[in-house]
Design an enzyme around this catalytic site. Structure first.
Site: not given
Lengths: 246, 558
Positions: B10-11, B15, B112, B206, B225, B227, B237, B240, B271, B336, B360, B371, B377
């Site tokens: 994963g990048a 990752g 937020f 995966d 979650q 959203h 999306l 928020e 949320r 979400h 995640e 969350r 992030l």
């Protein structure tokens, strides 16, 4: 609606076009249509995708002879969205039998080697980032730097670049000169050169002024017309050229 | 066969951040099924939380996070997250991320949901995009080696520890083995188990699925979650941040209905609460066309919308044909974020020695049952660095991997794929995917009941049976996305079953998991993490304690 889709099983060049009849509903995008084809008509059709919301840049392709993001291209509005571009071969040479009134023409993004169907080799495009070393070498420190909103505004449009490659695929110079670094990489150089937080900014400008960089640009501005994020690379390149000659 | 000290799968932000940490001292390769810049991190809009303003503190951030989680988050992990938050933000700023700024040049912060302070640092409504591009630039600077468009098909065990992975080179169709002393799963969430999701189409979990199949438990999978505000039609999306900047939610009677559900916080309640409020309005007949409500930004004015929410305006114009300066945005809740994931501790360690999880895909758990916006992030960057450090330490003494198990695994996967490709006739994968997504949307959504969950479980198991006969149709080996998407579907079916099992077993309502037949939180029985383990074809459910700490478990109200 009929979709005329370029095919290339083994890459290099478009070998033929396949025609598919797609059930189009309001709100449907070209990417949705490609999935309808892949899911239910022809599993061998290859194309890239990821976010489906015009932020990741995966699905750059040539749609009705204009480089666009498939996920953001509404099929029913295609007829009304003309984009005037300076022509080069990939944008002018239409396949036999294509009727722009009744068919959507989907082809791989020009100026990059075709790998299969709508998938092109993005390596020449991304390699420019490494060649130009388009990153910050951070100084030691534990405090965030300051930057006024006005200084931030200087780089605003350039940081919005999603590196989709539409500019590269629309550029007549890229069509002719394989070595040309292309509009996105040059706009990114300008972004760093304009970033007031960075010391040694000069190196980004010098990198952009390499012989295969800004000097090759003819200021045609196709890149500005196709950019999905209003980055307007052409403006940045113009300034790079001016800075280089002063 | 390839050999590395560590493989990162994963990048996205997690990752990449792990790889940067490892690249200086170890041979590390990042395998990603897309180019790194196409990772879903790029789509994060609103921002990244850090207690950086004068009166704010990590303790306050920690309390908000724990309360937001409905007390299911592990408090020791939350402490690490919130204490390290400013460092993560500052590091990225120094790497070049173009945060939005206050008049005096500081990093701007916006309010937020569920937060006591305006704590969310942002780059307009393109925070993920800015952070990802910057972090990728740094990975290039460090010479991280990438395998782009490689789909990891299995984890290779070597006794009680990890020995590597097998992966499909999408460009050629060949399966290769990768021997490695450590493997880090950073594949993100699995939102595409649902049809109505804000997630990229590639978010198919995966990494979680291959971990589950390798005997590693998944944790808290029932906490999905929703959203509150996704665009009607495409489920894209609507950040928020739109409510953070002052947007109103209105029902068809033009009423700011949040006053009934969270009178103090209104649109800035967490949320889960806002999502339930919108669903309730719609279910009680106060939605537009029986489906959605309005998010009204018009009173913010053109200037503010253009400056703070330009991406939202663009999305509305291109995907819904409306300009939010002039018209309200039709929104409804959609899947979400996946609070659940691979069971791991604060260092990312799983029960399988040498296998780590982060971001995640992982469940450490910092988000518990719900969350808070701006914390995902943050999780990627904080724990990307820390898990990288933990892997680094592990590698000091970890033994070399053996080639044989990796070769054998690659052989088995080749056989398995050939078998799959040989089916001449049978079910279309796309059809099965549609059924799965429909079941999850309709029966495992914002509100849940025993009856619906039981039906969902039955139906998913039927789809799994039908999957055995799936037929992909004719294609080429090269860039065979029909194959990739079928393998993703197989992964998602295991995850769907895990989500439903967790939800069915949890007879209470907590955070995002809301049972109409058990409408109260039950700390006595369920102040616990759910673990789902797969042995052969059988899934089992067990529980483990939540790490409590300084914040006393209380009723949650806003």
């Amino acid at each position: 609606m009929l979709f005329r889709v370029a095919r290339s099983r083994s890459g290099e060049k478009i070998s033929h076009y396949d025609l598919y009849k797609v059930d189009v509903k309001k709100g449907m995008t070209v990417l949705d249509a490609l999935f309808q084809i892949q899911n239910y008509m022809d599993p061998s059709l290859s194309f890239r995708y990821s976010c489906r919301g015009a932020v990741c840049g995966s699905c750059a392709m040539l749609i009705n002879k204009v480089p666009r993001l498939a996920c953001r291209t509404q099929i029913l509005e295609l007829a009304d969205t003309k984009v005037k571009l300076k022509p080069f071969l990939a944008l002018t040479e239409a396949p036999l039998g294509w009727n722009p009134e009744s068919e959507v023409l989907v082809e791989p993004l020009p100026n990059l080697p075709i790998l299969k169907d709508l998938i092109v080799d993005m390596a020449p495009f991304f390699d420019a980032l490494k060649q130009l070393e388009l990153w910050v070498v951070p100084k030691e420190g534990t405090e965030p730097r300051k930057q006024s909103p006005e200084e931030r505004k200087l780089i605003d449009r350039y940081v919005n670049c999603i590196l989709c490659g539409l500019c590269y695929g629309s550029c007549p110079v890229n069509a002719e000169h394989k070595e040309y670094l292309g509009p996105a990489a040059l706009a990114k150089s300008w972004r760093f050169y304009q970033d007031t937080r960075i010391e040694e900014r000069e190196r980004y400008l010098q990198a952009a002024l390499a012989p295969n960089g800004a000097p090759l640009c003819d200021l045609v501005m196709n890149c500005v017309r196709v950019c999905p994020k209003d980055v307007a690379p052409g403006g940045a390149i113009r300034r790079i050229k001016q800075s280089g000659s002063s | 066969m390839y050999e590395y000290d560590a493989i990162v799968v994963g990048a996205g932000l997690s990752g990449l951040r792990v790889a940067i940490e490892l690249a200086e001292h170890y041979e590390v390769a990042v395998l990603s099924k897309v180019h790194p810049l196409r990772s879903h991190s790029v789509a994060a809009q609103g921002g990244i939380n850090a207690a950086m303003s004068e009166n704010d503190s990590w303790e306050s951030h920690a309390f908000d996070t724990v309360k937001g989680s409905d007390y299911l988050a592990d408090q020791d992990v939350v402490e690490v997250l919130t204490k390290n938050a400013p460092l993560a933000v500052i590091e990225n700023e120094r790497w070049g991320t173009a945060f939005s700024r206050t008049e005096d040049g500081k990093i701007a912060q916006r309010p937020f949901g569920g937060a006591a302070f305006p704590r969310t640092c942002y780059a307009a409504d393109r925070t993920g995009h800015n952070l990802l591009h910057t972090t990728y630039e740094q990975a290039l600077r460090h010479g991280v080696q990438f395998f782009d468009e490689w789909f990891v098909t299995s984890l290779v065990r070597q006794g009680d520890r990890i020995g590597g992975v097998t992966a499909l080179d999408i460009a050629t169709g060949a399966i290769h083995g990768f021997a490695a002393r450590a493997v880090v799963i950073a594949t993100g969430g699995f939102g595409r188990v649902y049809g109505h999701s804000t997630n990229a189409l590639i978010n198919t979990g995966d990494g979680c699925a291959i971990a589950l199949r390798a005997g590693v438990p998944l944790k808290d999978m029932e906490f999905v979650q929703f959203h509150p505000t996704t665009l009607y039609g495409s489920s894209i999306l609507i950040t928020e941040g739109a409510r953070g900047e002052g947007g109103y939610l209105l029902n068809k009677d033009n009423e700011r209905f949040m006053k009934r559900y969270a009178p103090d916080k209104m649109e800035l309640a967490p949320r889960d609460i806002v999502a339930r409020a919108i669903r309730t309005e719609v279910l009680e007949g106060r939605g537009f066309e029986g489906q959605y409500v309005h998010l009204d930004l018009r009173h913010l004015g053109a200037e503010k919308i253009k400056e703070r929410l330009p991406g939202i305006r663009e999305i509305c114009m291109h995907f819904a044909g409306i300009d939010p300066i002039e018209e309200p945005i039709p929104v409804l809740p959609g899947q979400h974020y996946s609070m659940g994931g691979i069971d791991c501790n604060v260092h990312g360690e799983t029960v399988l020695k040498g296998l780590y999880a982060v971001g995640e895909a992982a469940c450490m758990s910092v988000h518990g049952a719900n969350r808070l916006g701006g914390n995902s992030l943050l999780e990627t960057l904080v724990f990307g660095r820390l898990v990288g450090q933990a892997v680094s330490k592990y590698l000091e003494a970890a033994p070399k991997p053996q080639a044989a198990p990796v070769d054998e695994a690659a052989f088995t996967v080749r056989q398995d794929l050939q078998h799959l490709l040989m089916h001449d006739r049978g079910e279309t994968p796309a059809q099965l995917r549609e059924i799965m997504q429909h079941v999850m949307d309709e029966m495992v959504g914002v509100f849940r009941t025993k009856k619906e969950l039981e039906t969902a479980l039955r139906e998913i198991r039927v789809v799994k049976k039908r999957f055995v006969n799936v037929s992909l149709g004719r294609s080429d080996e090269r860039f065979n996305y029909a194959l990739v998407r079928t393998l993703e579907l197989r992964n998602m079916l295991d995850l769907a079953e895990s989500i439903i099992l967790g939800a069915l077993s949890r007879e209470e309502s907590r955070g995002a998991h809301w049972r109409l037949d058990f409408p109260h939180r039950d700390d006595e029985r369920f102040l616990k993490h759910t673990l789902i383990t797969k042995t052969d074809d059988t899934f089992s459910v067990s529980y483990k304690d939540v790490n409590l700490g300084k914040f006393e478990v209380k009723e949650r109200s806003y």
